[in-house]
Write a protein that holds these residues in place. Structure first.
Motif, PDB file in Angstrom:
ATOM      1  N   MET B   1       0.783  -1.144   0.110  1.00  0.00           N
ATOM      2  CA  MET B   1      -0.232   0.094   0.069  1.00  0.00           C
ATOM      3  C   MET B   1       0.925   1.094  -0.055  1.00  0.00           C
ATOM      4  SD  MET B   1      -1.262   0.007   3.998  1.00  0.00           S
ATOM      5  CE  MET B   1      -2.554   1.481   3.826  1.00  0.00           C
ATOM      6  N   LYS B   2       0.314   2.232  -0.693  1.00  0.00           N
ATOM      7  CA  LYS B   2       0.877   3.495  -0.569  1.00  0.00           C
ATOM      8  C   LYS B   2      -0.077   4.535  -0.272  1.00  0.00           C
ATOM      9  CE  LYS B   2       4.040   2.369  -4.144  1.00  0.00           C
ATOM     10  NZ  LYS B   2       5.113   2.796  -5.094  1.00  0.00           N
ATOM     11  N   SER B   3       0.355   5.369   1.005  1.00  0.00           N
ATOM     12  CA  SER B   3      -0.717   5.955   1.591  1.00  0.00           C
ATOM     13  C   SER B   3      -0.086   7.403   2.307  1.00  0.00           C
ATOM     14  CB  SER B   3      -1.479   5.140   2.508  1.00  0.00           C
ATOM     15  OG  SER B   3      -2.517   6.174   2.900  1.00  0.00           O
ATOM     16  N   LEU B   4      -0.627   8.326   2.458  1.00  0.00           N
ATOM     17  CA  LEU B   4      -0.327   9.386   3.212  1.00  0.00           C
ATOM     18  C   LEU B   4      -1.079   9.378   4.616  1.00  0.00           C
ATOM     19  CD1 LEU B   4       1.266  12.193   3.514  1.00  0.00           C
ATOM     20  CD2 LEU B   4      -0.521  13.410   2.520  1.00  0.00           C
ATOM     21  N   ILE B   5      -0.389   9.163   5.612  1.00  0.00           N
ATOM     22  CA  ILE B   5      -1.276   9.116   6.803  1.00  0.00           C
ATOM     23  C   ILE B   5      -1.027  10.531   7.498  1.00  0.00           C
ATOM     24  CG2 ILE B   5      -1.349   8.017   9.111  1.00  0.00           C
ATOM     25  CD1 ILE B   5      -0.384   5.673   7.868  1.00  0.00           C
ATOM     26  N   ASP B   6      -2.153  10.880   8.070  1.00  0.00           N
ATOM     27  CA  ASP B   6      -2.358  12.030   8.801  1.00  0.00           C
ATOM     28  C   ASP B   6      -2.274  11.827  10.292  1.00  0.00           C
ATOM     29  OD1 ASP B   6      -2.947  14.685   9.877  1.00  0.00           O
ATOM     30  OD2 ASP B   6      -4.916  15.009   8.999  1.00  0.00           O
ATOM     31  N   PHE B   7      -1.404  11.872  11.147  1.00  0.00           N
ATOM     32  CA  PHE B   7      -1.223  11.848  12.601  1.00  0.00           C
ATOM     33  C   PHE B   7      -1.689  13.047  13.349  1.00  0.00           C
ATOM     34  CE2 PHE B   7       1.690   8.923  10.393  1.00  0.00           C
ATOM     35  CZ  PHE B   7       1.508   7.766  11.017  1.00  0.00           C
ATOM     36  N   GLY B   8      -2.040  14.140  12.636  1.00  0.00           N
ATOM     37  CA  GLY B   8      -2.256  15.397  13.396  1.00  0.00           C
ATOM     38  C   GLY B   8      -0.736  16.341  13.398  1.00  0.00           C
ATOM     39  N   ALA B   9       0.226  16.033  14.257  1.00  0.00           N
ATOM     40  CA  ALA B   9       1.130  16.601  14.203  1.00  0.00           C
ATOM     41  C   ALA B   9       2.111  16.559  13.272  1.00  0.00           C
ATOM     42  CB  ALA B   9       2.084  16.510  15.548  1.00  0.00           C
ATOM     43  N   VAL B  10       1.979  15.354  12.564  1.00  0.00           N
ATOM     44  CA  VAL B  10       2.849  15.200  11.101  1.00  0.00           C
ATOM     45  C   VAL B  10       2.069  14.525  10.131  1.00  0.00           C
ATOM     46  CG1 VAL B  10       5.108  15.162  12.371  1.00  0.00           C
ATOM     47  CG2 VAL B  10       3.844  13.064  11.990  1.00  0.00           C
ATOM     48  N   ILE B  25      -2.327  -2.219   9.579  1.00  0.00           N
ATOM     49  CA  ILE B  25      -2.658  -0.667   9.210  1.00  0.00           C
ATOM     50  C   ILE B  25      -4.059  -0.570   8.679  1.00  0.00           C
ATOM     51  CG2 ILE B  25      -2.090   1.313   7.754  1.00  0.00           C
ATOM     52  CD1 ILE B  25       0.838   0.080   7.607  1.00  0.00           C
ATOM     53  N   ASN B  26      -4.572  -1.129   7.743  1.00  0.00           N
ATOM     54  CA  ASN B  26      -5.834  -0.872   7.332  1.00  0.00           C
ATOM     55  C   ASN B  26      -7.079  -1.288   8.410  1.00  0.00           C
ATOM     56  OD1 ASN B  26      -5.569  -0.199   4.584  1.00  0.00           O
ATOM     57  ND2 ASN B  26      -5.131  -1.933   4.120  1.00  0.00           N
ATOM     58  N   HIS B  27      -6.483  -1.961   9.465  1.00  0.00           N
ATOM     59  CA  HIS B  27      -7.376  -2.428  10.320  1.00  0.00           C
ATOM     60  C   HIS B  27      -7.567  -1.551  11.501  1.00  0.00           C
ATOM     61  CE1 HIS B  27      -9.933  -4.821  13.188  1.00  0.00           C
ATOM     62  NE2 HIS B  27      -8.864  -4.980  13.888  1.00  0.00           N
ATOM     63  N   LEU B  28      -6.597  -0.800  11.817  1.00  0.00           N
ATOM     64  CA  LEU B  28      -6.323  -0.013  12.901  1.00  0.00           C
ATOM     65  C   LEU B  28      -6.484   1.540  12.553  1.00  0.00           C
ATOM     66  CD1 LEU B  28      -5.175  -2.441  14.226  1.00  0.00           C
ATOM     67  CD2 LEU B  28      -3.710  -1.016  15.714  1.00  0.00           C
ATOM     68  N   SER B  31     -10.232   5.046   7.662  1.00  0.00           N
ATOM     69  CA  SER B  31     -10.104   5.213   6.245  1.00  0.00           C
ATOM     70  C   SER B  31     -10.010   6.587   6.151  1.00  0.00           C
ATOM     71  CB  SER B  31     -11.218   4.769   5.571  1.00  0.00           C
ATOM     72  OG  SER B  31     -12.542   5.323   6.062  1.00  0.00           O
ATOM     73  N   TYR B  32     -10.444   7.608   6.857  1.00  0.00           N
ATOM     74  CA  TYR B  32     -10.507   9.234   6.604  1.00  0.00           C
ATOM     75  C   TYR B  32      -8.983   9.678   6.910  1.00  0.00           C
ATOM     76  CZ  TYR B  32     -11.988   9.157  11.647  1.00  0.00           C
ATOM     77  OH  TYR B  32     -12.094   9.056  13.083  1.00  0.00           O
ATOM     78  N   SER B 200     -10.683  10.561  19.414  1.00  0.00           N
ATOM     79  CA  SER B 200      -9.294  10.808  19.537  1.00  0.00           C
ATOM     80  C   SER B 200      -9.030  11.088  17.951  1.00  0.00           C
ATOM     81  CB  SER B 200      -8.417   9.733  19.907  1.00  0.00           C
ATOM     82  OG  SER B 200      -8.837   9.486  21.312  1.00  0.00           O
ATOM     83  N   TRP B 201      -9.166  10.180  17.071  1.00  0.00           N
ATOM     84  CA  TRP B 201      -8.811  10.509  15.708  1.00  0.00           C
ATOM     85  C   TRP B 201      -9.307  11.819  15.240  1.00  0.00           C
ATOM     86  CZ3 TRP B 201      -4.883   7.746  13.592  1.00  0.00           C
ATOM     87  CH2 TRP B 201      -4.695   6.519  13.976  1.00  0.00           C
TER      88      TRP B 201
END
Lengths: 371, 285
Positions: B1-10, B25-28, B31-32, B200-201
């Motif tokens: 998979m290739k994806s940009l993850i938005d963790f908040g701070a980074v 990753i897909n489970h935890l 999707s947004y 939290s997310w």
């Protein structure tokens, strides 16, 4: 919108003149920051953008990453100064003059090339008569050599111009202790006195005079077997030449290269600095160098093509497919210059065995898994 | 998979070709969080199989940041855990826009409580317990990212890391929780990750203001004991847990001072997380 791809020449241009940063798009910035970070020039670029005032006109994404890189580099500078003070304290009794080379020297001399430069180790030089006692003294104070294979240990002891790297057991800082500037086994190691002459005392250390400092950096780049930081190293040369560019410097540089037999290397370094970074080097000077060097036109043309690849950034966004081959050619050439053919064959056989095992069984074959 | 993850701070771009990690990753990750492609990535990481014969026999997995590896390869079973740890490494080494305190952090109504402590003190368990309660949210289970010279904390939302016994405890607290597969016998023992609750997310871009700093110490079979620290003790103990204090220099020192002056600090010996929660809710917020 199709994404414009950043080119190698653009990256040279950015470091040559930070005004060029004003033309970058938001997506260019993502690439430039990635590539400069991996080439270890991001903090330097940040310092240059700050000096030219360009930094105030950049998008916040860029300023955030530039400021972060600068913080890390600043921390390294204070750490290098701290380590130097420690080393001086320990080694000053074992030798009369302790020479500091490369990054740490630029830093203590506060040269422009040191601004935002990052370090991996501290390079020291002492004359051969006090080498053993300096090494012992540093070891007694916690700078220990990592365990090396028997082969590598022998490589250093018999052929090299330095002793195996010593790492501080508490702080992890690494010292490379030299007794010459190039490998004695090559038969090309210069009379080290030529370089040490006129060294300048700075904070208790001795730092090579501008021409000697520059030629040492040239030897390091043009004859080393490690081109990982070639882009940064060539930029180092550009910055040094720009800073030192008084008439006396250029003459001293030429004279030193002539006396120590590194005319070819000086010629190539000047040629590439001027080509890639537009370093101000006069055409007369280059002509003079061209007459002193002893390569023929076709060899130079060939080298131009290989060096164009090897001196460019290595990040995969800009790396050309043929860059690995170019590097191999240059490293092989460097090795040929470095060792008599008999020793080279022996050395190559060992390294080939090692890399064959690694490529067959995985890069980590010689290391243990983490758990 | 290739994806940009938005963790908040980074925001981190990931390129993962290890199926087991990809499934986790897909489970935890909701999707947004995985699909936000509107912002530029701060860092680029990848998780790949090692080369050579190790591709087939006793597979190894390598975490890399932009083609540079900071760690030795790990067994395939540890792939997802090493991905999460690798991300923590990237954030704590590169995101120097924050003063980074090694701690768990949760917030209630935008008022945050920081639990700085060495491993084994129970900070993760405490953080995990609190993030699941009504009104509470996670800010980070690993590091408090302080905005310089303020007492505001930027959330870093990722699955929380649970070790050994705390995995089963967390499964009781979060019967419907999304847990990763277990990475067995890592350097930290058996490890599983738990996805934090949706609130939290969803609030990963919302800063919270630090109210209290609690140094927890899990002490079995003990009734809770609370010691209020004076500012000097608080400062010294907190400084020990700051990852980038010397790097941040004067700005870091000022941030720490600001934080100490605007919060209360306690040391708590506890065995029952609920007692700690009551103390925080009734006396601190």
């Amino acid at each position: 919108m199709s994404k414009h791809k950043i080119s190698s020449q653009q990256l040279f241009d950015l470091l040559a003149d930070s005004q060029n940063a004003l033309d970058l798009s938001d997506s260019d910035w993502v690439d430039v920051i990635r590539i400069f970070r991996s080439e270890s020039v991001l903090a330097r670029f940040a310092c240059q953008l700050e000096e030219s005032g360009v930094i105030t006109q950049l998008p916040s994404y860029a300023t955030k990453h530039l400021a972060n890189a600068k913080l890390v580099a600043q921390r390294q500078v204070s750490s290098v100064r701290f380590e130097c003070a420690e080393i001086l304290h320990i080694a000053k009794n074992t030798c009369e003059k302790l020479y500091l080379l490369k990054g740490a020297a630029y830093c203590l001399a506060s040269l422009p090339v040191s601004k935002g430069r990052t370090f991996s180790d501290i390079d020291l030089l002492v004359t051969k008569d006090v080498l053993a006692q300096t090494e012992t003294s540093l070891k007694l104070h916690g700078w220990l050599s990592e365990p090396l294979s028997k082969y590598d240990e022998a490589y250093y002891r018999e052929w090299a111009h330095e002793v195996p790297p010593m790492k501080h057991s508490g702080r992890g800082t690494v010292i490379d202790l030299h007794h010459n500037l190039y490998l004695p086994v090559s038969g090309r190691a210069p009379k080290v006195e030529l370089f040490l002459e006129g060294a300048i005392e700075t904070d208790g250390f001795h730092i090579l005079r501008p021409a000697a400092m520059t030629l040492h950096a040239i030897i390091h780049l043009m004859l080393n077997d490690d081109l990982k930081h070639a882009f940064r190293d060539l930029n180092d040369l550009h910055l040094m030449m720009t800073e030192f560019s008084k008439q006396a410097f250029w003459e001293d540089l030429l004279d030193l290269a002539h006396k120590s037999g590194f005319e070819n290397e000086l010629f190539l370094a000047c040629r590439y600095c001027r080509h890639f970074f537009k370093t101000s080097i006069s055409t007369e000077y280059l002509t003079k160098l061209a007459n002193m060097q002893n390569m023929n036109q076709s060899e130079i043309k060939l080298l131009d093509r290989f060096y164009a690849l090897a001196l460019s950034p290595k990040h995969y966004l800009v790396k050309r497919a043929s860059a690995n081959f170019a590097e191999l050619v240059i490293i092989t050439r460097a090795h040929l210059k470095k060792m008599p053919i008999k020793i080279l064959l022996y050395h190559t056989a060992y390294k080939v065995y090692r890399s064959a095992v690694e490529s067959l069984l995985g890069k980590a074959f010689f290391e243990k898994s983490n758990s | 998979m290739k994806s940009l993850i938005d963790f908040g701070a980074v925001k981190i771009y990931i390129d993962c070709s290890v199926k087991l990690a990809e499934r986790n990753i897909n489970h935890l990750y909701p999707s947004y969080v995985l699909e936000d492609n509107t912002v530029p990535p701060d860092y680029f990481v990848s998780l790949k199989y090692g080369g050579g014969i190790r591709r087939f026999v006793r597979k190894q997995v390598l975490f890399e940041q932009d083609s540079k590896s900071h760690f030795k390869p790990v067994p395939e079973n540890h792939a997802y855990a090493s991905f999460e740890w690798g991300l923590n490494y990237v954030v704590s080494n590169y995101a120097q826009e924050f003063l980074t305190i090694h701690s768990g952090v949760v917030a209630n109504n935008d008022k945050a409580v920081i639990f700085p402590a060495p491993p084994g003190s129970g900070k993760s368990t405490l953080t995990t317990y609190l993030m699941g309660l009504p009104g509470w949210r996670l800010l980070s289970d690993e590091m408090a990212l302080m905005l310089p010279e303020t007492s505001y904390i930027q959330p870093l939302i990722k699955p929380v890391c649970l070790k050994n016994n705390s995995i089963d405890i967390a499964k009781k607290w979060f019967p419907d929780g999304k847990f990763s597969s277990i990475a067995s016998a890592t350097a930290k023992g058996d490890v599983a990750h738990l996805s934090p609750p949706a609130s939290s997310w969803q609030q990963r871009d919302r800063v919270a203001k630090a109210k209290a700093i609690i140094f927890p110490k899990y002490t079995p079979n003990k009734k809770m004991e609370i010691y209020k620290l004076d500012k000097n003790q608080g400062f010294m103990q907190l400084a020990e847990n700051v990852i980038n204090l010397s790097l941040q220099g004067e700005r870091g020192f000022n941030t720490l001072t600001h934080l100490i002056e605007n919060t209360e600090q306690f040391e708590i010996l506890y065995s029952d997380v609920n007692e700690v929660k009551d103390f925080i809710e009734q006396d601190l917020l």
